[in-house]
Write a protein that holds these residues in place. Structure first.
Motif, mmCIF file in Angstrom:
data_model
loop_
_atom_site.group_PDB
_atom_site.id
_atom_site.type_symbol
_atom_site.label_atom_id
_atom_site.label_comp_id
_atom_site.label_asym_id
_atom_site.label_seq_id
_atom_site.Cartn_x
_atom_site.Cartn_y
_atom_site.Cartn_z
ATOM 1 N N LEU A 182 12.012 4.244 -9.317
ATOM 2 C CA LEU A 182 10.966 5.121 -9.871
ATOM 3 C C LEU A 182 10.055 4.348 -10.811
ATOM 4 N N ALA A 183 10.668 3.536 -11.675
ATOM 5 C CA ALA A 183 9.885 2.766 -12.650
ATOM 6 C C ALA A 183 8.969 1.781 -11.914
ATOM 7 N N TYR A 184 9.520 1.068 -10.935
ATOM 8 C CA TYR A 184 8.706 0.072 -10.224
ATOM 9 C C TYR A 184 7.591 0.750 -9.425
ATOM 10 N N ALA A 185 7.939 1.826 -8.695
ATOM 11 C CA ALA A 185 6.946 2.501 -7.843
ATOM 12 C C ALA A 185 5.808 3.069 -8.692
ATOM 13 N N THR A 186 6.152 3.611 -9.852
ATOM 14 C CA THR A 186 5.107 4.167 -10.734
ATOM 15 C C THR A 186 4.195 3.052 -11.225
ATOM 16 N N TRP A 187 4.816 1.947 -11.649
ATOM 17 C CA TRP A 187 4.029 0.798 -12.131
ATOM 18 C C TRP A 187 3.106 0.284 -11.010
ATOM 19 N N ALA A 188 3.691 0.126 -9.817
ATOM 20 C CA ALA A 188 2.924 -0.424 -8.690
ATOM 21 C C ALA A 188 1.784 0.518 -8.296
ATOM 22 N N ALA A 189 2.039 1.815 -8.356
ATOM 23 C CA ALA A 189 1.017 2.796 -7.953
ATOM 24 C C ALA A 189 -0.169 2.774 -8.915
ATOM 25 N N PHE A 190 0.100 2.518 -10.191
ATOM 26 C CA PHE A 190 -0.987 2.514 -11.175
ATOM 27 C C PHE A 190 -1.726 1.180 -11.233
ATOM 28 N N GLN A 191 -1.190 0.150 -10.589
ATOM 29 C CA GLN A 191 -1.826 -1.163 -10.639
ATOM 30 C C GLN A 191 -3.211 -1.151 -9.973
ATOM 31 N N ASN A 192 -3.305 -0.463 -8.835
ATOM 32 C CA ASN A 192 -4.578 -0.382 -8.088
ATOM 33 C C ASN A 192 -5.132 -1.778 -7.759
ATOM 34 N N ALA A 193 -4.244 -2.722 -7.515
ATOM 35 C CA ALA A 193 -4.662 -4.105 -7.176
ATOM 36 C C ALA A 193 -3.517 -4.810 -6.470
ATOM 37 N N ASN A 194 -3.863 -5.864 -5.736
ATOM 38 C CA ASN A 194 -2.860 -6.705 -5.059
ATOM 39 C C ASN A 194 -1.994 -5.925 -4.071
ATOM 40 N N TYR A 195 -2.583 -4.953 -3.410
ATOM 41 C CA TYR A 195 -1.792 -4.172 -2.448
ATOM 42 C C TYR A 195 -2.102 -4.556 -1.001
ATOM 43 N N GLU A 196 -3.028 -5.485 -0.804
ATOM 44 C CA GLU A 196 -3.258 -5.955 0.562
ATOM 45 C C GLU A 196 -3.418 -7.474 0.557
ATOM 46 N N TYR A 197 -2.979 -8.056 1.657
ATOM 47 C CA TYR A 197 -3.090 -9.500 1.803
ATOM 48 C C TYR A 197 -3.414 -9.778 3.268
ATOM 49 N N GLY A 198 -4.675 -10.079 3.551
ATOM 50 C CA GLY A 198 -5.088 -10.279 4.940
ATOM 51 C C GLY A 198 -4.831 -9.035 5.765
ATOM 52 N N ASN A 199 -4.013 -9.187 6.785
ATOM 53 C CA ASN A 199 -3.710 -8.044 7.658
ATOM 54 C C ASN A 199 -2.514 -7.231 7.168
ATOM 55 N N TYR A 200 -1.938 -7.605 6.034
ATOM 56 C CA TYR A 200 -0.790 -6.864 5.494
ATOM 57 C C TYR A 200 -1.270 -5.838 4.469
ATOM 58 N N LEU A 201 -0.666 -4.649 4.540
ATOM 59 C CA LEU A 201 -0.962 -3.598 3.552
ATOM 60 C C LEU A 201 0.354 -3.064 2.998
ATOM 61 N N SER A 202 0.425 -2.952 1.680
ATOM 62 C CA SER A 202 1.648 -2.430 1.056
ATOM 63 C C SER A 202 1.885 -0.986 1.495
ATOM 64 N N PRO A 203 3.138 -0.611 1.804
ATOM 65 C CA PRO A 203 3.418 0.785 2.197
ATOM 66 C C PRO A 203 3.166 1.785 1.066
ATOM 67 N N PHE A 204 3.147 1.311 -0.187
ATOM 68 C CA PHE A 204 2.849 2.223 -1.301
ATOM 69 C C PHE A 204 1.393 2.689 -1.259
ATOM 70 N N TYR A 205 0.553 1.937 -0.541
ATOM 71 C CA TYR A 205 -0.878 2.265 -0.512
ATOM 72 C C TYR A 205 -1.328 2.676 0.890
ATOM 73 N N SER A 206 -0.383 2.929 1.768
ATOM 74 C CA SER A 206 -0.725 3.255 3.152
ATOM 75 C C SER A 206 -0.397 4.714 3.451
ATOM 76 N N PRO A 207 -1.309 5.473 4.012
ATOM 77 C CA PRO A 207 -2.645 5.097 4.469
ATOM 78 C C PRO A 207 -3.623 4.913 3.302
ATOM 79 N N LEU A 208 -4.443 3.858 3.420
ATOM 80 C CA LEU A 208 -5.467 3.600 2.412
ATOM 81 C C LEU A 208 -6.682 4.465 2.767
#
Lengths: 279, 263
Positions: free
Chosen positions: B37-63
């Motif tokens: 919960l702590a990590y997911a909340t932190w990651a969700a509020f980051q609003n950065a570094n969630y994609e790398y080329g053709n990779y997309l973080s599942p926390f931000y998908s669907p974008l």
């Protein structure tokens, strides 16, 4: 045919006794202490008894030995000694178990084995509790209500795989260990509002039966208090018959209750199709 | 002769005759779920570094709103522009897990001690269960399931995209990177968890008493039941891996890790 002479018989008995003694000597013996709840009507305390334990012994054997040698007034309920009658339910080292199916070699040897009565039911004496509440609950569940016969001779046609689903629930031996471990009954004493896992299994066996047409969902929600179950799965863990009580009985019933009472989309589908209970 | 019958004294919080380490599983659940919960909340509020080329973080998908190749719509409405895209979609998978039958049993024990463990004394005398508000709302689980199934399709598409890398000519070329395998494992584990859901088991055939003569339903019911038997394992494996997938994409995006190309 002539009868064997007395000398031959005596030799045979001696050989038998010697073989028995050799067999007994080969069996491991050890001294075990049992911390047994003694008392009546909810009052009492633990008392320690030390007795000789042998390989293969179960807790019920040890208690019978204690009863024979040290405590003739020890009250305990038992019958089949084979894990099928469900009479010898108790709490062994804090866990609800059948005394006849709990081998001593499964329990830590370096500390006393605690044996106490089930805590969900009224205490009578020593290890005996009054489980009659269960027998008063059962008749309140809507009975088996079969559909009209499939054939003119009054018989039905049922697919074996449909029967297999409810067959698991029929393995229940009514030991009431699941009722004992259920915290809704054990700690919160909701006996008037909740029927407990044993009778949710019973209701599931009827509700999911391929011939049954009765709808018990409203009864389960209101009178039988299925909403009290918070899915701790303790009932499944203690079932000596290995019935998957929570996943196969209680949760499917909760889902059926949700269909009837908590799902607006399903209500709409029922309204359109005008169907009460799905086949 | 009848005699008065009384129950044994109710045990206090944590009181039990159990000799095993009964506190260990609920403690493990508490630590792992709290950390997630702590990590997911932190990651969700980051609003950065969630994609790398053709990779997309599942926390931000669907974008929903973002630039290509991952964004569905290029521009967000002004009132949504400042909100992290993860916050728009995470309530759905979070709700699915929160109302999941397995997790309910686990976190009632770990976070609410109701009970702390089987045949262990509880801290409270009062108990309402899932009969009344707020916990009666757990019955909404099947609606979260519908969303989870849609998310599974989206994540499968993301995993597929994870095998298509931009080449020097500006086109797309099939390839396999460690990230491709990470994203694929993620969708496989989430698939095992979602498709073994108790509500899905009910919806595909469990609500019927007779499956004879319904071969498609029978097969679906048997398949979901098969996955359902390992629901707990799928739940933990997918929880761990979805967090790891986010970590992997984030680390690559930050330049901390290098995505190794296998093919």
């Amino acid at each position: 045919m002539t009868a064997p002479s007395s000398t031959t018989t005596s030799h045979a008995v001696d050989a038998y006794t010697a073989a028995q003694q050799a067999q007994d000597a080969a069996v491991g013996h050890s001294s075990r202490t049992f911390r047994v709840w003694r008392g009546a009507n909810g009052e009492g305390d633990f008392r320690d008894y030390t007795t000789e334990a042998m390989d293969g012994m179960v807790v019920l054997d040890a208690l019978h030995q204690i009863q024979a040698e040290q405590a003739p007034d020890l009250a305990l309920r038992w019958n089949c000694k084979a894990g099928k009658c469900g009479s010898c339910s108790a709490e062994i080292n804090g866990k609800p178990k059948l005394m006849c199916m709990t081998r001593l070699d499964e329990l830590p040897a370096d500390e006393p084995v605690s044996v106490e009565p089930m805590r969900t039911f009224p205490h009578v004496r020593d290890l005996v509790t009054d489980v009659s509440w269960n027998f008063r609950v059962k008749p309140n569940i809507t009975r088996f209500t079969p559909r009209a016969p499939d054939a003119p001779d009054g018989t039905w046609r049922v697919d074996q795989r449909d029967v297999d689903r409810v067959q698991e629930f029929r393995k229940c031996i009514e030991c009431f260990l699941c009722q004992d471990v259920c915290h809704v009954l054990r700690d919160h004493h909701k006996h008037d509002e909740f029927i407990g896992p044993r009778f949710l299994v019973y209701a599931a066996a009827l509700e999911m039966h391929p011939l049954d047409v009765a709808d018990r969902t409203t009864q389960l929600k209101e009178a039988h208090g299925i909403g009290y179950c918070n899915i701790t799965k303790c009932c499944t863990k203690v079932c000596p018959e290995g019935i998957t009580i929570t996943d196969n009985a209680i949760i499917p019933l909760k889902e059926r209750v949700a269909d009837q009472h908590f799902d607006p989309l399903r209500a709409l589908v029922r309204l359109v199709r005008g169907k009460k209970k799905p086949g | 002769m009848t005699q008065p019958v009384v129950q044994l004294r109710r045990r206090g919080f944590g009181e039990t005759m159990r000799r095993d380490a009964w506190w260990l599983p609920p403690l493990g659940v508490f630590v792992v779920l709290s950390s997630f919960l702590a990590y997911a909340t932190w990651a969700a509020f980051q609003n950065a570094n969630y994609e790398y080329g053709n990779y997309l973080s599942p926390f931000y998908s669907p974008l929903l709103f973002g630039p290509p190749p991952h964004g569905w719509f290029a521009r967000a409405p002004r009132w949504l522009a400042s909100i992290s895209p993860a916050l728009l979609i995470l309530p759905f998978p979070a709700g699915f897990r929160f109302t999941c039958y397995y997790y309910r049993g686990a976190y009632y024990k770990a976070f609410w001690a109701d009970p702390p463990s089987c045949s262990v004394g509880e801290p409270r005398k009062g108990y309402l269960g899932e009969r009344t508000l707020p916990l009666v709302l757990q019955n909404v689980h099947r609606y979260f399931l519908y969303f989870a199934l849609l998310f599974l399709l989206v994540l499968a598409h993301d995993a597929w995209e994870g095998y298509h890398f931009a080449d020097a000519a500006g086109g797309m070329r099939f390839g396999i990177g460690v990230g491709s395998l990470v994203l694929t494992t993620n969708v496989v584990l989430l698939g095992g968890y979602t498709l073994g859901c108790h509500s899905l088991r009910h919806l595909v055939g469990g609500y019927l008493d007779r499956l004879a003569g319904r071969p498609a339903r029978r097969t679906a019911y048997d398949c979901v039941s098969c996955l359902n038997r390992g629901h707990m394992n799928w739940a933990w494996a997918s929880l761990f891996w979805v967090a790891f997938t986010d970590v992997y994409v984030r680390m690559c995006a930050m330049g901390v890790w290098h995505d190794w190309r296998i093919l």
